[in-house]
Enzyme design. Structure first.
Site, PDB file in Angstrom:
ATOM      1  N   GLY A  45      -7.502  30.666 -37.569  1.00  0.00           N
ATOM      2  CA  GLY A  45      -7.542  29.724 -36.458  1.00  0.00           C
ATOM      3  C   GLY A  45      -7.925  30.398 -35.163  1.00  0.00           C
ATOM      4  CD  GLU A  61     -11.600  29.866 -34.200  1.00  0.00           C
ATOM      5  OE1 GLU A  61     -11.482  30.928 -34.844  1.00  0.00           O
ATOM      6  OE2 GLU A  61     -11.944  29.854 -33.002  1.00  0.00           O
ATOM      7  CD  GLU A  65      -9.928  33.520 -37.487  1.00  0.00           C
ATOM      8  OE1 GLU A  65      -8.992  33.383 -38.297  1.00  0.00           O
ATOM      9  OE2 GLU A  65      -9.746  33.530 -36.255  1.00  0.00           O
ATOM     10  CD  GLU A 111      -6.753  43.800 -45.166  1.00  0.00           C
ATOM     11  OE1 GLU A 111      -6.561  43.646 -46.396  1.00  0.00           O
ATOM     12  OE2 GLU A 111      -5.997  44.453 -44.431  1.00  0.00           O
TER      13      GLU A 111
END
Length: 141
Positions: A45, A61, A65, A111
Site C-alpha cells: 500500500g 500500489e 510493489e 521483498e
C-alpha cells in the site's frame, strides 16, 4: 500540550492498503523499503495521489510493489499510523487477485510474498498488523 495528546496541526495523509489472498488463502505481504516501519512486513500500500479514488490507489500500489494486478473491493478497516510529522490515514481494502503469477518486489518494497498464518506470525511485522488483521477477520489460513 498535555501528555498523550496529539498535535492536531499535523497533516492527515490519505493512504491505502491491499488485503490480497491467493487461491490457497495465503496473504500477500511486503517488506517495507521506506519509513514508516522500513524493514518490517506489512500489506502492500501507500499514499493516495490527488484526484485518485481509494480503489484506483490500492490497485496501483499493489501493482507497483508486487507486480500483481488486483481488483479493489470493499473497505475492511481503517488505521491511523503516527508518522512523526504526519499522520497516515490508511483505508485497507479487500482485493481480488487477477494474476496467478508470483509476486515480485518493486517500488517501495524490498521483498514480496504470499504467507500462511504460521509464516505470518514468524515475520517481523509492522506494529499491530497481525492483531488488526485478526480483528477484521482477514488473516490467512
Amino acid at each position: 500540550m498535555a501528555a498523550g495528546e496529539q498535535d492536531d496541526t499535523r497533516p492527515l495523509v490519505p493512504c491505502v492498503g491491499g488485503i490480497v489472498h491467493d487461491r490457497a488463502h495465503r496473504l500477500l505481504v511486503v517488506r517495507r523499503g521506506q519509513e514508516p516501519s522500513r524493514g518490517l512486513w506489512s500489506v502492500p500500500g501507500g499514499r493516495v495521489e490527488p484526484g485518485e479514488t481509494l480503489a484506483a490507489a490500492v490497485e496501483r500500489e499493489v501493482l507497483e510493489e508486487t507486480g500483481l494486478r488486483v481488483r479493489a473491493g470493499a473497505e475492511v478497516g481503517r488505521v491511523r499510523i503516527d508518522g512523526g510529522a504526519a499522520v497516515y490515514d490508511v483505508a485497507d481494502l479487500a482485493c481480488v487477485l487477477l494474476d496467478d503469477a508470483a509476486p515480485v518486489a518493486g517500488d517501495d518494497a524490498t521483498e514480496a510474498l504470499f504467507v500462511d498464518a504460521a509464516t505470518l506470525t514468524g515475520l517481523d511485522c509492522t506494529p499491530g498488523l497481525v492483531k488488526t488483521l485478526a480483528g477484521w477477520g482477514v488473516l490467512p489460513d
